[in-house]
Design a protein around this motif. Structure first.
Motif, short mmCIF file in Angstrom:
data_model
loop_
_atom_site.label_atom_id
_atom_site.label_comp_id
_atom_site.label_asym_id
_atom_site.label_seq_id
_atom_site.Cartn_x
_atom_site.Cartn_y
_atom_site.Cartn_z
N LEU A 168 0.89 -1.27 0.04
CA LEU A 168 0.16 0.06 -0.14
C LEU A 168 0.79 1.23 -0.18
O LEU A 168 0.45 2.44 -0.82
CB LEU A 168 -0.94 -0.08 1.20
CG LEU A 168 -2.11 -0.99 0.90
CD1 LEU A 168 -3.05 -0.86 2.41
CD2 LEU A 168 -2.92 -0.85 -0.16
N ASN B 157 2.59 1.58 -3.52
CA ASN B 157 1.47 1.84 -4.83
C ASN B 157 0.23 2.65 -4.70
O ASN B 157 -0.24 2.94 -5.62
CB ASN B 157 1.02 0.30 -4.83
CG ASN B 157 2.15 -0.61 -5.44
OD1 ASN B 157 3.12 -0.15 -5.99
ND2 ASN B 157 2.20 -1.82 -4.79
N CYS B 158 0.09 3.25 -3.44
CA CYS B 158 -1.06 4.17 -3.32
C CYS B 158 -0.77 5.62 -2.60
O CYS B 158 0.41 5.61 -1.83
CB CYS B 158 -2.20 3.65 -2.18
SG CYS B 158 -2.80 2.21 -3.05
N CYS C 229 -7.34 4.30 -3.80
CA CYS C 229 -6.36 3.34 -4.23
C CYS C 229 -6.31 2.29 -3.13
O CYS C 229 -6.24 1.04 -3.11
CB CYS C 229 -5.03 4.05 -4.50
SG CYS C 229 -3.70 2.80 -4.87
N VAL C 230 -6.14 2.92 -1.83
CA VAL C 230 -6.11 1.87 -0.58
C VAL C 230 -7.30 1.15 -0.39
O VAL C 230 -7.16 -0.13 -0.24
CB VAL C 230 -5.92 2.88 0.82
CG1 VAL C 230 -6.17 1.84 1.98
CG2 VAL C 230 -4.66 3.63 0.77
N ASN D 293 -7.28 -1.70 -3.23
CA ASN D 293 -6.11 -2.66 -3.09
C ASN D 293 -6.63 -3.61 -1.83
O ASN D 293 -6.38 -4.71 -1.71
CB ASN D 293 -4.81 -2.03 -2.58
CG ASN D 293 -4.21 -1.71 -4.06
OD1 ASN D 293 -3.42 -2.43 -4.56
ND2 ASN D 293 -4.25 -0.55 -4.66
#
Length: 141
Positions: free
Chosen positions: A108, A111-112, A117-118, A121
């Motif tokens: 996380l 990538n976020c 996004c969190v 994912n």
């Protein structure tokens, strides 16, 4: 990207850390279903702690999750579900007090940059761990 994060933080500050904030950041997530799923796992995995210490947040993404009660619940569920999945796959009991938190701390964080996004994912990771037993099963991001 910075504007998105700033906008997310503004939304959280006006909406508080209620389910409304989760609705903006995480469409289609029913907080009650998440709570029920945590309850169902808690019989055997209630001793699995969250991967986040919200008193000592080291990374921006950790602060973001800790400030949003819905994302916080999703993280708790995901951590318990990951331990469940590992134990089921390996038929080996783990040390519940020390779950593998690499997903939260590495995936996380790397990538976020925002709550949307969190959310996506966490949904995907929990679905991978719980399959048809996930409260997000069948949802699209």
């Amino acid at each position: 990207m910075r504007r998105v994060l700033l906008l997310s933080l503004l939304i959280l500050s006006f909406g508080g850390v209620t389910g409304r904030a989760l609705a903006v950041d995480c469409p289609n997530v029913d907080v009650d279903k998440v709570k029920r799923a945590i309850g169902e796992l808690s019989e055997f995995y209630g001793d699995v702690p969250s991967c986040l210490d919200c008193q000592r947040q080291k990374k921006a993404i950790e602060r973001l999750i800790c400030q949003n009660s819905g994302l916080r619940l999703m993280e708790v569920l995901d951590t318990k579900a990951a331990v469940y999945a590992y134990e089921n796959a390996t038929k080996t009991e783990t040390v519940h007090s020390k779950p593998d938190c690499s997903f939260v701390h590495k995936e996380l964080s790397n990538n976020c940059a925002d709550a949307v996004c969190v959310c996506a994912n966490l949904k995907e990771h929990t679905n991978d761990s719980r399959g048809g037993e996930s409260p997000y099963y069948g949802e699209t991001r």
